[in-house]
Each structure stands twice: as C-alpha cells, then as structure tokens.
Scaffold this active site. Sequence first.
Site, PDB file in Angstrom:
ATOM      1  CB  SER A 131      -0.866  -0.003   1.264  1.00 48.44           C
ATOM      2  OG  SER A 131      -1.413   1.277   1.502  1.00 48.44           O
TER       3      SER A 131
ATOM      4  CE1 TYR B 108      -4.143  -2.245   5.017  1.00 47.21           C
ATOM      5  CE2 TYR B 108      -3.294  -0.066   4.524  1.00 47.21           C
ATOM      6  CZ  TYR B 108      -3.822  -1.265   4.104  1.00 47.21           C
ATOM      7  OH  TYR B 108      -4.012  -1.503   2.758  1.00 47.21           O
TER       8      TYR B 108
HETATM    9  N1  LIG Z   1      -8.828  -0.594  -1.173  1.00 49.48           N
HETATM   10  C1  LIG Z   1      -7.744   0.167  -0.957  1.00 49.48           C
HETATM   11  O1  LIG Z   1      -7.818   1.403  -0.887  1.00 49.48           O
HETATM   12  C2  LIG Z   1      -6.402  -0.487  -0.814  1.00 49.48           C
HETATM   13  C3  LIG Z   1      -5.265   0.331  -0.901  1.00 49.48           C
HETATM   14  C4  LIG Z   1      -4.004  -0.246  -0.759  1.00 49.48           C
HETATM   15  C5  LIG Z   1      -3.889  -1.593  -0.535  1.00 49.48           C
HETATM   16  N2  LIG Z   1      -5.010  -2.355  -0.432  1.00 49.48           N
HETATM   17  C6  LIG Z   1      -4.823  -3.775  -0.161  1.00 49.48           C
HETATM   18  O2  LIG Z   1      -5.372  -4.527  -1.225  1.00 49.48           O
HETATM   19  C7  LIG Z   1      -5.798  -5.788  -0.732  1.00 49.48           C
HETATM   20  C8  LIG Z   1      -7.232  -6.022  -1.168  1.00 49.48           C
HETATM   21  O3  LIG Z   1      -8.015  -4.972  -0.644  1.00 49.48           O
HETATM   22  P1  LIG Z   1      -9.484  -4.675  -1.178  1.00 49.48           P
HETATM   23  O4  LIG Z   1      -9.603  -3.210  -1.265  1.00 49.48           O
HETATM   24  O5  LIG Z   1      -9.783  -5.523  -2.333  1.00 49.48           O
HETATM   25  O6  LIG Z   1     -10.306  -5.161   0.110  1.00 49.48           O
HETATM   26  P2  LIG Z   1     -11.717  -5.881   0.264  1.00 49.48           P
HETATM   27  O7  LIG Z   1     -12.115  -5.661   1.665  1.00 49.48           O
HETATM   28  O8  LIG Z   1     -12.633  -5.442  -0.827  1.00 49.48           O
HETATM   29  O9  LIG Z   1     -11.357  -7.421   0.035  1.00 49.48           O
HETATM   30  C9  LIG Z   1     -10.547  -8.116   0.932  1.00 49.48           C
HETATM   31  C10 LIG Z   1     -10.942  -9.593   0.900  1.00 49.48           C
HETATM   32  O10 LIG Z   1     -10.048 -10.285   1.798  1.00 49.48           O
HETATM   33  C11 LIG Z   1     -10.821 -11.252   2.497  1.00 49.48           C
HETATM   34  N3  LIG Z   1     -10.155 -11.620   3.747  1.00 49.48           N
HETATM   35  C12 LIG Z   1     -10.078 -10.890   4.896  1.00 49.48           C
HETATM   36  N4  LIG Z   1      -9.438 -11.588   5.840  1.00 49.48           N
HETATM   37  C13 LIG Z   1      -9.078 -12.770   5.284  1.00 49.48           C
HETATM   38  C14 LIG Z   1      -8.397 -13.912   5.760  1.00 49.48           C
HETATM   39  N5  LIG Z   1      -7.966 -13.992   7.029  1.00 49.48           N
HETATM   40  N6  LIG Z   1      -8.205 -14.940   4.921  1.00 49.48           N
HETATM   41  C15 LIG Z   1      -8.666 -14.897   3.636  1.00 49.48           C
HETATM   42  N7  LIG Z   1      -9.346 -13.860   3.132  1.00 49.48           N
HETATM   43  C16 LIG Z   1      -9.534 -12.798   3.947  1.00 49.48           C
HETATM   44  C17 LIG Z   1     -12.156 -10.586   2.730  1.00 49.48           C
HETATM   45  O11 LIG Z   1     -13.180 -11.532   3.028  1.00 49.48           O
HETATM   46  C18 LIG Z   1     -12.368  -9.848   1.415  1.00 49.48           C
HETATM   47  O12 LIG Z   1     -13.066 -10.661   0.486  1.00 49.48           O
HETATM   48  C19 LIG Z   1      -5.619  -5.748   0.780  1.00 49.48           C
HETATM   49  O13 LIG Z   1      -4.402  -6.377   1.111  1.00 49.48           O
HETATM   50  C20 LIG Z   1      -5.527  -4.267   1.077  1.00 49.48           C
HETATM   51  O14 LIG Z   1      -4.769  -4.000   2.232  1.00 49.48           O
HETATM   52  C21 LIG Z   1      -6.263  -1.848  -0.583  1.00 49.48           C
END
Ligand SMILES: NC(=O)c1ccc[n+]([C@@H]2O[C@H](COP(=O)([O-])OP(=O)(O)OC[C@H]3O[C@@H](n4cnc5c(N)ncnc54)[C@H](O)[C@@H]3O)[C@@H](O)[C@H]2O)c1
Length: 263
Positions: free
Chosen positions: A148, A168
């Site tokens: 991130s 985070y």
């Molecule tokens: N959305 C953002 O702004 C953003 C920015 C930077 C990084 N990220 C990173 O991108 C990745 C995906 O984020 P997103 O925005 O798609 O989030 P999201 O919440 O839409 O999806 C995350 C998914 O991970 C699953 N999950 C959570 N805990 C879990 C576990 N213990 N085992 C297996 N699955 C699990 C959830 O059920 C969900 O389906 C994450 O690592 C997040 O930190 C997101």
Amino acid sequence: MTQRFENSVALVTGAGSGIGQTCVRQFLNDGAIVVAADIDATASAPDDEVFKAARDNKRLHFIKCDVSNRLDCENCVNETVKLFGRLDILINSAGISQRNVRPEADFEETWDQVMAVNLKGSMLMSHAAVEKMKLNSPSSGAIVNISSIMGCVVYNESDKLSDGFNPYPHSKGAILQLTRDLAVHLAPDGIRVNSVCPGFVETQFTKGLQDNPELHRKLAARHPLGRFGTPDEIANVILFLASAQASFVTGANWSVDGGYLAQ
Ligand SMILES: NC(=O)c1ccc[n+]([C@@H]2O[C@H](COP(=O)([O-])OP(=O)(O)OC[C@H]3O[C@@H](n4cnc5c(N)ncnc54)[C@H](O)[C@@H]3O)[C@@H](O)[C@H]2O)c1
C-alpha cells in the site's frame, strides 16, 4: 489467438471482494485456471457471466481459507495442485485494516490480528506455494504481494487515521521487505516475487472512508490524479507483474497510486 495465461494456474487470496475478485475476473478473461480463496465463503461467487462460465467449464474453483492459519494455507495450495496439477501464480490480496477488527479489541489485539492476516498470511501462503512452484518443470512461478502507499509513507496527520500504533502501515511496510527477501532467495528457482502499492481504491475496504464525503474528497485530492483508483486499474498492474511480459522484473515494488508517492 493464445491468451496471456493459457494453461497457467493462478491462486488468488482475498478473492471474494475488491482487488482480489477483480484479479480473478481478469485472469479468467485472459485464459487462466483460477483458484479463488477467501475467508468469506458467501462473498466469493458473483453471479456474472465470466464467473458463471468459468465455474461451468471447471476453470474456477473456490476454497474457503483463512490466510492467517497455516493449515488452511497448506490445504488450499495442496487442493489447488490436486485439482489442476500445478501452481504458477499466487496473488496475496487478502487484507484487513483495524476497521475490520472487533471494536472492543485493545491496541495489542488489533495489531496482532492485522499483522496476522496482512503480513503472516502473505508469508504463509507464499511458503506453501513456493514448495509447489519448485515442482514445476522447470521450477517457475510468480508471486505478487499487495502492499500500500501506507507501506511507504505515513498517514497525513490531519486525516486522523493513525496515532502511530495503527498496524496497517506497519504490516504493509513489512510486505515490501518480505517481497525483496523472497525475490532474492527464490530467483535461482525461477520464481519472481513483486509487490504493488495501491493508493486509495474504490472497494469495500474503503467504504467507510468513501461514505464520509468530506474525508473522501480530502483523500482523493491527495492523489495528483485527483481521485481514488478502481480495482481494475490495480489488477491491470498485478496481472502484468504475474505475466511472462514481466520476466525480468523481480524484487520490485510498483506504485499504482495516481501519483500519491511522487509528491
Ligand atoms: N482498497 C484500498 O484502498 C487499498 C489500498 C491499498 C492496498 N489495499 C490492499 O489490497 C488488498 C485487497 O483490498 P481490497 O480493497 O480488495 O479489500 P476488500 O475488503 O474489498 O477485500 C478483501 C478480501 O479479503 C478477504 N479476507 C479478509 N481476511 C481474510 C483472511 N484472514 N483470509 C482470507 N481472506 C480474507 C475478505 O473476506 C475480502 O473478500 C488488501 O491487502 C488491502 O490491504 C487496498
């Protein structure tokens, strides 16, 4: 015409939502066989044409998996290989923030839980996957971790999103070092390991922030492109890094952030 991922088997964690689910869709459109892993079994089967056709053609399989649990990770990888004979690509997209931890949790429990999913989960899945990638003939594979912008810089003080103990950014910073360490040590085995640093992205993950119009506007404006990214814009880069087109890219971290980190 040959598709980019024809005959490749890709395992995507966090596949039930957001960036992970979008990776699954893009992999399927590009010819891969996909194992979609998520802790939430109900979220992982969108009823759209791409997913439905892939399920019918047995090119998509869902596995319930908690990435913070070693046995779950090992079972998930073993089942993938049992079903499809090999594993070529791992996308570690499962992730949570402190917003996903029960509100009564104190700072230590919150820290442990976020680290367990974001950092340890990426490590456990990679550990299990590497063992199988080494069995490919010749040994080969590609892993993409999701860090991130908050793995590279800290939250702006005025956004009040951290008091310095928010796990985070700690977890996402550590993913960068996990990526480099794995990349260097697995290069002789033909396994490439890279990461991406997304800016703020329009997913369920940021829904709470998007629902606050003032904060949403402020956070969007911190990206020189003036907006949040879409899951497709992040998945485009993830799939490139996982593809043969990135054959000389390993140990790298690519920003996909609308210019956030360039300032
Ligand atoms: N959305 C953002 O702004 C953003 C920015 C930077 C990084 N990220 C990173 O991108 C990745 C995906 O984020 P997103 O925005 O798609 O989030 P999201 O919440 O839409 O999806 C995350 C998914 O991970 C699953 N999950 C959570 N805990 C879990 C576990 N213990 N085992 C297996 N699955 C699990 C959830 O059920 C969900 O389906 C994450 O690592 C997040 O930190 C997101």
